[in-house]
Design a protein around this motif. Structure first.
Motif, PDB file in Angstrom:
ATOM      1  N   ARG A  39     -11.274  14.198   4.392  1.00 32.57           N
ATOM      2  CA  ARG A  39     -12.387  14.700   3.586  1.00 32.57           C
ATOM      3  C   ARG A  39     -12.735  16.124   4.004  1.00 32.57           C
ATOM      4  NH1 ARG A  39     -13.492  10.589   0.586  1.00 32.57           N
ATOM      5  NH2 ARG A  39     -13.496   8.469   1.443  1.00 32.57           N
ATOM      6  N   GLY A  40     -13.182  16.901   3.020  1.00 34.52           N
ATOM      7  CA  GLY A  40     -13.534  18.290   3.278  1.00 34.52           C
ATOM      8  C   GLY A  40     -12.626  19.217   2.508  1.00 34.52           C
ATOM      9  N   PRO A  41     -12.636  20.509   2.841  1.00 33.61           N
ATOM     10  CA  PRO A  41     -11.792  21.472   2.141  1.00 33.61           C
ATOM     11  C   PRO A  41     -10.321  21.056   2.186  1.00 33.61           C
ATOM     12  CG  PRO A  41     -13.380  22.596   3.536  1.00 33.61           C
ATOM     13  CD  PRO A  41     -13.489  21.141   3.873  1.00 33.61           C
ATOM     14  N   GLY A  42      -9.672  21.128   1.064  1.00 29.09           N
ATOM     15  CA  GLY A  42      -8.264  20.775   0.980  1.00 29.09           C
ATOM     16  C   GLY A  42      -7.987  19.299   0.770  1.00 29.09           C
ATOM     17  N   ALA A  43      -9.030  18.484   0.607  1.00 28.53           N
ATOM     18  CA  ALA A  43      -8.829  17.041   0.468  1.00 28.53           C
ATOM     19  C   ALA A  43      -7.960  16.685  -0.729  1.00 28.53           C
ATOM     20  CB  ALA A  43     -10.176  16.333   0.374  1.00 28.53           C
ATOM     21  N   SER A  44      -8.038  17.476  -1.793  1.00 27.67           N
ATOM     22  CA  SER A  44      -7.318  17.137  -3.024  1.00 27.67           C
ATOM     23  C   SER A  44      -5.985  17.873  -3.160  1.00 27.67           C
ATOM     24  CB  SER A  44      -8.187  17.453  -4.242  1.00 27.67           C
ATOM     25  OG  SER A  44      -8.413  18.850  -4.354  1.00 27.67           O
ATOM     26  N   LEU A  45      -5.504  18.485  -2.078  1.00 24.69           N
ATOM     27  CA  LEU A  45      -4.316  19.338  -2.143  1.00 24.69           C
ATOM     28  C   LEU A  45      -3.135  18.636  -2.809  1.00 24.69           C
ATOM     29  CD1 LEU A  45      -2.703  21.890  -1.309  1.00 24.69           C
ATOM     30  CD2 LEU A  45      -2.299  20.765   0.898  1.00 24.69           C
ATOM     31  N   TYR A  46      -2.739  17.479  -2.298  1.00 25.92           N
ATOM     32  CA  TYR A  46      -1.546  16.798  -2.803  1.00 25.92           C
ATOM     33  C   TYR A  46      -1.812  16.102  -4.129  1.00 25.92           C
ATOM     34  CZ  TYR A  46      -0.158  17.713   2.002  1.00 25.92           C
ATOM     35  OH  TYR A  46       0.110  18.332   3.198  1.00 25.92           O
ATOM     36  N   MET A  47      -3.018  15.629  -4.306  1.00 28.59           N
ATOM     37  CA  MET A  47      -3.378  15.054  -5.594  1.00 28.59           C
ATOM     38  C   MET A  47      -3.299  16.104  -6.692  1.00 28.59           C
ATOM     39  SD  MET A  47      -6.961  13.341  -6.901  1.00 28.59           S
ATOM     40  CE  MET A  47      -7.698  14.970  -7.190  1.00 28.59           C
ATOM     41  N   ASP A  48      -3.777  17.312  -6.398  1.00 29.31           N
ATOM     42  CA  ASP A  48      -3.772  18.379  -7.400  1.00 29.31           C
ATOM     43  C   ASP A  48      -2.357  18.695  -7.872  1.00 29.31           C
ATOM     44  OD1 ASP A  48      -6.515  18.542  -7.174  1.00 29.31           O
ATOM     45  OD2 ASP A  48      -6.499  20.297  -5.865  1.00 29.31           O
ATOM     46  N   GLU A  49      -1.394  18.632  -6.952  1.00 22.98           N
ATOM     47  CA  GLU A  49      -0.004  18.893  -7.324  1.00 22.98           C
ATOM     48  C   GLU A  49       0.471  17.890  -8.380  1.00 22.98           C
ATOM     49  OE1 GLU A  49       2.292  18.706  -3.768  1.00 22.98           O
ATOM     50  OE2 GLU A  49       1.473  20.560  -2.916  1.00 22.98           O
ATOM     51  N   LEU A  50       0.098  16.636  -8.219  1.00 26.25           N
ATOM     52  CA  LEU A  50       0.524  15.606  -9.161  1.00 26.25           C
ATOM     53  C   LEU A  50      -0.301  15.622 -10.442  1.00 26.25           C
ATOM     54  CD1 LEU A  50       1.253  12.736  -6.626  1.00 26.25           C
ATOM     55  CD2 LEU A  50       2.904  14.164  -7.843  1.00 26.25           C
ATOM     56  N   ASP A  51      -1.585  15.975 -10.318  1.00 23.63           N
ATOM     57  CA  ASP A  51      -2.395  16.137 -11.528  1.00 23.63           C
ATOM     58  C   ASP A  51      -1.815  17.219 -12.431  1.00 23.63           C
ATOM     59  OD1 ASP A  51      -4.355  14.203 -11.513  1.00 23.63           O
ATOM     60  OD2 ASP A  51      -5.762  15.390 -10.349  1.00 23.63           O
TER      61      ASP A  51
ATOM     62  N   ALA B 167       0.876  -1.172   0.000  1.00 27.44           N
ATOM     63  CA  ALA B 167       0.000   0.000   0.000  1.00 27.44           C
ATOM     64  C   ALA B 167       0.913   1.221   0.000  1.00 27.44           C
ATOM     65  CB  ALA B 167      -0.909  -0.014   1.224  1.00 27.44           C
ATOM     66  N   CYS B 168       1.051   1.853  -1.138  1.00 32.26           N
ATOM     67  CA  CYS B 168       2.128   2.813  -1.339  1.00 32.26           C
ATOM     68  C   CYS B 168       1.724   4.246  -1.006  1.00 32.26           C
ATOM     69  CB  CYS B 168       2.632   2.723  -2.776  1.00 32.26           C
ATOM     70  SG  CYS B 168       1.494   3.376  -4.029  1.00 32.26           S
ATOM     71  N   ASP B 169       2.718   5.107  -1.022  1.00 39.35           N
ATOM     72  CA  ASP B 169       2.567   6.532  -0.731  1.00 39.35           C
ATOM     73  C   ASP B 169       3.152   7.307  -1.897  1.00 39.35           C
ATOM     74  OD1 ASP B 169       2.771   9.154   0.304  1.00 39.35           O
ATOM     75  OD2 ASP B 169       4.585   8.662   1.448  1.00 39.35           O
ATOM     76  N   LEU B 170       2.338   8.142  -2.536  1.00 35.77           N
ATOM     77  CA  LEU B 170       2.832   8.976  -3.631  1.00 35.77           C
ATOM     78  C   LEU B 170       2.950  10.447  -3.252  1.00 35.77           C
ATOM     79  CD1 LEU B 170       0.821   7.452  -6.613  1.00 35.77           C
ATOM     80  CD2 LEU B 170       3.228   7.054  -6.037  1.00 35.77           C
ATOM     81  N   PHE B 171       2.448  10.821  -2.078  1.00 40.14           N
ATOM     82  CA  PHE B 171       2.439  12.230  -1.682  1.00 40.14           C
ATOM     83  C   PHE B 171       3.682  12.623  -0.885  1.00 40.14           C
ATOM     84  CE2 PHE B 171      -2.515  12.111  -1.558  1.00 40.14           C
ATOM     85  CZ  PHE B 171      -2.546  12.094  -2.939  1.00 40.14           C
ATOM     86  N   GLY B 172       4.265  11.688  -0.125  1.00 41.14           N
ATOM     87  CA  GLY B 172       5.418  11.979   0.713  1.00 41.14           C
ATOM     88  C   GLY B 172       5.095  11.762   2.177  1.00 41.14           C
TER      89      GLY B 172
ATOM     90  N   ALA C 151       1.715  -6.559 -10.514  1.00 41.50           N
ATOM     91  CA  ALA C 151       0.512  -5.889 -11.014  1.00 41.50           C
ATOM     92  C   ALA C 151       0.229  -4.708 -10.100  1.00 41.50           C
ATOM     93  CB  ALA C 151      -0.674  -6.847 -11.051  1.00 41.50           C
ATOM     94  N   ALA C 152      -0.746  -3.900 -10.478  1.00 32.90           N
ATOM     95  CA  ALA C 152      -1.132  -2.743  -9.676  1.00 32.90           C
ATOM     96  C   ALA C 152      -2.639  -2.588  -9.690  1.00 32.90           C
ATOM     97  CB  ALA C 152      -0.469  -1.471 -10.200  1.00 32.90           C
ATOM     98  N   ILE C 153      -3.192  -2.181  -8.539  1.00 34.63           N
ATOM     99  CA  ILE C 153      -4.591  -1.785  -8.471  1.00 34.63           C
ATOM    100  C   ILE C 153      -4.655  -0.401  -7.840  1.00 34.63           C
ATOM    101  CG2 ILE C 153      -5.315  -4.195  -8.240  1.00 34.63           C
ATOM    102  CD1 ILE C 153      -6.059  -3.616  -5.334  1.00 34.63           C
ATOM    103  N   GLY C 154      -5.653   0.383  -8.246  1.00 32.64           N
ATOM    104  CA  GLY C 154      -5.748   1.730  -7.711  1.00 32.64           C
ATOM    105  C   GLY C 154      -7.184   2.204  -7.635  1.00 32.64           C
ATOM    106  N   PHE C 155      -7.429   3.066  -6.679  1.00 36.91           N
ATOM    107  CA  PHE C 155      -8.760   3.578  -6.387  1.00 36.91           C
ATOM    108  C   PHE C 155      -8.804   5.083  -6.636  1.00 36.91           C
ATOM    109  CE2 PHE C 155      -7.734  -0.077  -3.846  1.00 36.91           C
ATOM    110  CZ  PHE C 155      -8.849  -0.890  -3.956  1.00 36.91           C
ATOM    111  N   CYS C 156      -9.788   5.541  -7.431  1.00 40.93           N
ATOM    112  CA  CYS C 156      -9.961   6.975  -7.665  1.00 40.93           C
ATOM    113  C   CYS C 156      -8.695   7.523  -8.334  1.00 40.93           C
ATOM    114  CB  CYS C 156     -10.295   7.647  -6.323  1.00 40.93           C
ATOM    115  SG  CYS C 156     -10.452   9.438  -6.307  1.00 40.93           S
ATOM    116  N   PHE C 157      -7.992   8.433  -7.694  1.00 44.09           N
ATOM    117  CA  PHE C 157      -6.709   8.917  -8.205  1.00 44.09           C
ATOM    118  C   PHE C 157      -5.763   7.755  -8.467  1.00 44.09           C
ATOM    119  CE2 PHE C 157      -2.351  10.227  -6.888  1.00 44.09           C
ATOM    120  CZ  PHE C 157      -2.042  11.019  -7.982  1.00 44.09           C
ATOM    121  N   GLY C 158      -5.813   6.738  -7.613  1.00 39.74           N
ATOM    122  CA  GLY C 158      -4.974   5.564  -7.820  1.00 39.74           C
ATOM    123  C   GLY C 158      -5.293   4.837  -9.101  1.00 39.74           C
ATOM    124  N   GLY C 159      -6.571   4.872  -9.520  1.00 33.85           N
ATOM    125  CA  GLY C 159      -6.933   4.278 -10.804  1.00 33.85           C
ATOM    126  C   GLY C 159      -6.279   5.005 -11.954  1.00 33.85           C
ATOM    127  N   LYS C 160      -6.235   6.320 -11.869  1.00 34.04           N
ATOM    128  CA  LYS C 160      -5.512   7.103 -12.882  1.00 34.04           C
ATOM    129  C   LYS C 160      -4.039   6.703 -12.901  1.00 34.04           C
ATOM    130  CE  LYS C 160      -6.067  11.594 -13.430  1.00 34.04           C
ATOM    131  NZ  LYS C 160      -5.996  13.074 -13.246  1.00 34.04           N
TER     132      LYS C 160
END
Length: 240
Positions: free
Chosen positions: A75-87, A63-68, A116-125
């Motif tokens: 959940r709530g305001p700022g939930a996508s902060l680190y994802m947005d940086e990678l997007d 179960a990996c870490d891509l944000f650091g 192999a790899a499986i991913g959820f939501c952003f992980g699917g991308k």
């Protein structure tokens, strides 16, 4: 059977990253391996439990870490902060995925020829981007993923087989986006399949996502069906 877990810290573009490695220590030697890529919130206990579920099936799982290290959201305001940086920098995302896969492959319990790899939501991308970049996975599963294609060239043919588990009511993956993905993968020569689930939206595997907005939230039938499909797919591509 004794399922174990240990922290796995590795270097990558932007610093250090920390995930959780799970395995059955009753099994000897290297075994097929599955990378688990988290959703928008980053690495968390739900991902660790998914890795343990896969370990109980005889896989090594990470179960990996891509944000650091220490970079997680709720959940709530700022939930996508680190994802947005990678997007915003899919090249950086690709290199972090490559570093993560390399760190996973060095573990003694991992058969690096059967990954192999499986991913959820952003992980699917992320799973789709790994296949697009020609990384050393035999297959990938995108669960309520996001399908936008990165700018730049993808490999052709795409060698990794792909399973896309899709909630039909997902506003982040409307029918035109799903059709565009199918065209892209077909043009790239990929072996791909789509399972679409009625009355299911984004996050349909996430048991914590209740009372969500329309088009989002947990859906028990889709969760169950996608889990069965994922297990059969992994057996096929990893030769278990």
């Amino acid at each position: 059977m004794t399922i174990r877990r240990r922290p796995l810290v590795h270097d990558g573009p932007g610093g250090a990253f920390e995930g959780v490695f799970a395995w059955d220590d009753a099994l000897a030697g290297a075994r097929p391996a599955v990378l688990v890529i988290p959703n928008v919130l980053g690495q968390k206990e739900a991902d660790n439990r998914k890795a343990e579920e896969l370990a109980a099936l005889g896989y090594a799982a990470f179960a990996c870490d891509l944000f650091g290290q220490g970079r997680r959201t709720t959940r709530g305001p700022g939930a996508s902060l680190y994802m947005d940086e990678l997007d915003a920098d899919r090249g950086l995302l690709r290199e972090r995925l490559r570093a993560t896969l390399d760190a996973f492959a060095t573990q003694a319990e991992v058969d690096e020829a059967r990954m192999a790899a499986i991913g959820f939501c952003f992980g699917g991308k992320c799973v789709l981007d790994m296949a697009r970049a020609g990384m050393a996975i035999r297959g990938g599963v995108s669960l309520h993923g996001v399908y936008d294609r990165p700018v730049g060239q993808s490999v052709a043919p795409i060698a990794a087989a792909l399973l896309i588990c899709h909630g039909w009511d997902d506003p982040l993956g409307p029918p035109n986006a799903l059709v565009a993905l199918g065209r892209e993968l077909t043009e790239a020569g990929a072996d791909w399949q789509v399972h679409a689930y009625a009355r299911a939206g984004h996050g349909f595997t996430d048991r914590s996502l209740t009372n969500a907005a329309p088009g989002f939230g947990y859906n028990a039938p889709a969760d169950r069906r996608s889990d069965v499909a994922t297990h059969l797919f992994l057996q096929e591509v990893l030769g278990k």
